[in-house]
Design a protein around this motif. Structure first.
Motif, short mmCIF file in Angstrom:
data_model
loop_
_atom_site.label_atom_id
_atom_site.label_comp_id
_atom_site.label_asym_id
_atom_site.label_seq_id
_atom_site.Cartn_x
_atom_site.Cartn_y
_atom_site.Cartn_z
N PHE A 96 0.82 -1.21 -0.02
CA PHE A 96 -0.05 -0.03 -0.05
C PHE A 96 0.83 1.34 0.06
N VAL A 97 2.05 1.25 0.59
CA VAL A 97 2.80 2.42 0.64
C VAL A 97 3.79 2.76 -0.54
N ILE A 98 4.46 1.65 -1.07
CA ILE A 98 5.49 1.99 -2.27
C ILE A 98 4.69 2.28 -3.47
N PRO A 99 5.14 3.31 -4.13
CA PRO A 99 4.34 3.54 -5.53
C PRO A 99 4.75 2.50 -6.30
N GLY A 100 4.10 2.24 -7.50
CA GLY A 100 4.47 1.67 -8.52
C GLY A 100 3.59 1.69 -9.76
N ARG A 101 3.97 1.28 -10.77
CA ARG A 101 2.81 1.44 -11.84
C ARG A 101 2.03 0.40 -11.54
N THR A 102 0.55 0.75 -12.35
CA THR A 102 -0.38 0.18 -12.21
C THR A 102 -0.85 -0.82 -13.60
N VAL A 103 -1.06 -2.17 -13.73
CA VAL A 103 -1.41 -2.91 -14.84
C VAL A 103 -2.65 -3.46 -14.68
N GLN A 104 -3.18 -3.60 -15.82
CA GLN A 104 -4.52 -4.30 -15.84
C GLN A 104 -4.35 -5.91 -16.09
N GLY A 105 -5.20 -6.46 -15.52
CA GLY A 105 -4.92 -8.05 -15.42
C GLY A 105 -5.52 -8.46 -16.74
N VAL A 106 -5.94 -9.99 -16.71
CA VAL A 106 -6.64 -10.53 -17.74
C VAL A 106 -7.90 -10.26 -18.15
N VAL A 107 -8.56 -10.29 -19.05
CA VAL A 107 -10.05 -10.26 -19.20
C VAL A 107 -10.71 -11.09 -18.29
N LEU A 108 -11.83 -10.74 -17.64
CA LEU A 108 -12.45 -11.54 -16.87
C LEU A 108 -13.91 -12.06 -17.52
N ARG A 109 -14.56 -12.97 -17.21
CA ARG A 109 -15.77 -13.27 -17.81
C ARG A 109 -16.86 -12.14 -18.17
N ASN A 110 -16.77 -11.31 -17.28
CA ASN A 110 -17.86 -10.27 -17.57
C ASN A 110 -17.14 -8.95 -18.40
N GLY A 111 -15.91 -9.52 -18.95
CA GLY A 111 -15.50 -8.36 -19.86
C GLY A 111 -14.52 -7.06 -19.17
N GLN A 112 -14.62 -7.25 -17.98
CA GLN A 112 -13.85 -6.32 -17.25
C GLN A 112 -12.37 -6.69 -16.89
N ARG A 113 -11.68 -5.62 -16.43
CA ARG A 113 -10.07 -6.10 -16.22
C ARG A 113 -9.92 -5.50 -14.82
N LEU A 114 -8.99 -6.20 -13.94
CA LEU A 114 -8.84 -5.51 -12.55
C LEU A 114 -7.52 -4.94 -12.63
N ASP A 115 -7.32 -3.94 -12.04
CA ASP A 115 -6.13 -3.35 -11.83
C ASP A 115 -5.04 -3.71 -10.59
N TYR A 116 -3.57 -4.06 -11.03
CA TYR A 116 -2.85 -4.53 -9.95
C TYR A 116 -1.36 -3.71 -10.19
N PRO A 117 -1.37 -3.15 -8.79
CA PRO A 117 0.09 -2.23 -8.74
C PRO A 117 1.21 -3.29 -8.72
N ILE A 118 2.37 -3.05 -9.51
CA ILE A 118 3.39 -3.64 -9.84
C ILE A 118 4.48 -2.74 -8.98
N ASN A 119 4.79 -3.45 -7.66
CA ASN A 119 5.76 -2.78 -7.15
C ASN A 119 6.79 -3.67 -6.28
N GLY A 120 6.65 -5.16 -6.93
CA GLY A 120 7.57 -6.12 -6.22
C GLY A 120 8.99 -5.73 -6.36
N LEU A 121 9.68 -5.19 -7.24
CA LEU A 121 11.02 -5.06 -7.37
C LEU A 121 11.39 -3.81 -6.54
N SER A 122 10.53 -2.89 -6.13
CA SER A 122 10.82 -1.71 -5.31
C SER A 122 10.83 -2.16 -3.79
N SER A 123 9.76 -3.25 -3.67
CA SER A 123 9.60 -3.68 -2.30
C SER A 123 11.11 -4.60 -1.98
N PHE A 124 11.41 -5.27 -3.07
CA PHE A 124 12.47 -6.13 -2.83
C PHE A 124 13.84 -5.30 -2.56
N LEU A 125 13.88 -4.19 -3.12
CA LEU A 125 15.08 -3.21 -2.85
C LEU A 125 14.95 -2.59 -1.61
#
Length: 125
Positions: A96-125
């Motif tokens: 929740f704290v470290i900023p990172g770019r947000t990417v969309q996940g796969v297309v769901l059955r209802n046609g929507q996509r969920l957003d996921y923050p990608i901050n794994g590398l920042s968390s590792f460092l």
């Protein structure tokens, strides 16, 4: 309108429901988890520095395995559990704290996509 069909898709079903289950479905999955856990505990309790890992396991070894398994203090560390819990909590805070770019996940059955923050590398460092 069918919720599994996005508009303008030409009638193709988007991400259809799975009909085939691996490992014979739920019972097979439970069996794989249970058998794997039992095998790992047998290996853990039957292998030692003096005798090595002798197969097949004898009756006296089964008795020793049962005795060791009953005394969970010999293989469960509250200190390790506390460290793991703190590490996991730290990762939740970083999510929740470290900023990172947000990417969309796969297309769901209802046609929507969920957003996921990608901050794994920042968390590792």
């Amino acid at each position: 309108m069918d919720k599994s069909k996005p508009s303008g898709s030409g009638g193709a079903v988007l991400n259809p429901r799975t009909t085939h289950r691996e490992f014979m479905g739920f019972p097979g999955s439970v069996a794989v988890m249970t058998i794997t856990t039992i095998v790992l505990y047998v290996w853990y309790f039957s292998c030692n520095e003096t005798a090595g890992c002798q197969l097949p396991v004898t009756q006296s070894q089964w008795s020793a395995i049962a005795a060791h398994a009953a005394d969970c203090r010999s293989y469960v560390s509250l200190e390790a559990l506390a460290i793991y819990t703190m590490w996991w909590s730290w990762l939740v805070v970083l999510y929740f704290v470290i900023p990172g770019r947000t990417v969309q996940g796969v297309v769901l059955r209802n046609g929507q996509r969920l957003d996921y923050p990608i901050n794994g590398l920042s968390s590792f460092l």
